[in-house]
Scaffold this motif. Structure first.
Motif, short mmCIF file in Angstrom:
data_model
loop_
_atom_site.label_atom_id
_atom_site.label_comp_id
_atom_site.label_asym_id
_atom_site.label_seq_id
_atom_site.Cartn_x
_atom_site.Cartn_y
_atom_site.Cartn_z
N PRO A 22 0.82 -1.22 0.00
CA PRO A 22 0.00 0.00 0.00
C PRO A 22 0.85 1.27 0.00
CG PRO A 22 -0.88 -1.57 1.57
CD PRO A 22 0.44 -2.13 1.08
N GLU B 284 1.84 1.89 -3.53
CA GLU B 284 0.66 2.34 -4.27
C GLU B 284 0.31 3.78 -3.94
OE1 GLU B 284 -2.51 -0.42 -3.52
OE2 GLU B 284 -1.28 -2.13 -4.10
N HIS B 285 0.37 4.13 -2.64
CA HIS B 285 0.00 5.48 -2.21
C HIS B 285 0.99 6.53 -2.71
CE1 HIS B 285 -2.53 3.79 1.38
NE2 HIS B 285 -2.95 3.37 0.19
N LYS C 229 0.28 7.00 -6.36
CA LYS C 229 -0.97 7.74 -6.53
C LYS C 229 -0.79 9.22 -6.18
CE LYS C 229 -5.84 7.60 -5.23
NZ LYS C 229 -6.85 6.93 -4.40
N ALA C 230 0.03 9.50 -5.17
CA ALA C 230 0.29 10.89 -4.77
C ALA C 230 1.11 11.62 -5.82
CB ALA C 230 1.01 10.92 -3.43
N SER D 58 -3.08 6.79 4.08
CA SER D 58 -2.09 7.81 3.73
C SER D 58 -2.77 9.10 3.33
CB SER D 58 -1.22 7.34 2.56
OG SER D 58 -0.50 6.19 2.90
N SER D 59 -2.04 10.21 3.53
CA SER D 59 -2.54 11.51 3.08
C SER D 59 -1.38 12.33 2.53
CB SER D 59 -3.24 12.26 4.21
OG SER D 59 -2.35 12.51 5.28
N ALA E 111 1.46 8.48 6.56
CA ALA E 111 0.56 7.35 6.71
C ALA E 111 0.40 7.02 8.19
CB ALA E 111 1.11 6.13 5.97
#
Length: 161
Positions: free
Chosen positions: A53, A56-57, A60-61, A87-88, A101
Motif C-alpha cells: 500500500p 501504491e499510495h 498515486k500521490a 495515507s494523506s 501514513a
C-alpha cells in the motif's frame, strides 16, 4: 494493587517503550540512516515493496523523489505484522509537501503478540527525500528488558520516574 496504580504502571511501561523506540528511530531521520539502523537492503526493499500500500499510495500521490523512501519505511514499520494503512498528501503540490501514513498493526512474532500503531512520513527536500517512521507497541515487560526485543544495538536512553 489498585486498578488506578496498575493502569498508571502500564501507561508508564508503554511510554518508556515509546521513548526507547522513538530514540532508536530518531537516529534514522534520513533514509540512509534508517537503512543502516534496520539492515535494510535498498534494492531488495524497492523490489519487495513494489506492491505494498505504501508503494501504491506514493505512486498515486505523484511524489517521485520519495518513491523508494516511503515504501521502504513502511515496510520496515510493518515487517512481521498484519496491517492497515491510511495515507494523506497535498493534492495540489505533492512534490513540495510530506506524504504521511497512519498504520494500525497486529503482531504475531516471537517477541511480541498484539496490537501496535505507527506513523510513516516522507518529505521531499530539494532533489532528495527525508523520512521517518515511529512504531508504538505496548510491551508488557519491564523497561530494562525492552532493548532485548528491539533491533540489535538498541539501548535504553532514559528512565521515566
Amino acid at each position: 494493587m489498585s486498578k488506578l496504580s496498575a493502569w498508571l504502571r502500564r501507561v508508564g511501561i508503554v511510554l518508556a517503550g515509546l521513548l526507547v523506540i522513538a530514540g532508536s528511530v530518531y537516529a534514522g531521520i534520513r533514509y540512509q540512516d534508517i537503512e543502516r539502523a534496520f539492515g535494510v537492503d535498498q534494492t531488495a526493499q524497492t523490489q519487495e515493496g513494489a506492491d505494498t500500500p505504501f508503494a501504491e499510495h506514493i505512486k498515486k500521490a505523484g511524489v517521485q523523489v520519495c518513491s523508494s523512501v516511503f515504501p521502504a519505511l513502511g515496510q520496515a514499520l510493518t515487517n512481521g505484522a498484519d496491517y492497515t494503512v491510511a495515507s494523506s498528501w497535498d493534492q495540489e503540490a505533492p512534490e513540495k509537501h510530506a506524504i504521511e501514513a497512519v498504520v494500525g498493526l497486529q503482531y504475531a512474532t516471537k517477541n511480541y503478540r498484539g496490537p501496535a500503531a505507527g506513523i510513516v512520513f516522507a518529505v521531499p527536500n530539494g532533489s532528495g527525500c527525508e523520512g521517518e517512521m515511529v512504531r508504538v507497541a505496548p510491551f508488557p515487560v519491564a523497561c530494562e528488558k525492552i532493548p532485548a526485543v528491539l533491533q540489535k544495538g538498541s539501548k535504553q536512553t532514559a528512565t521515566l520516574k
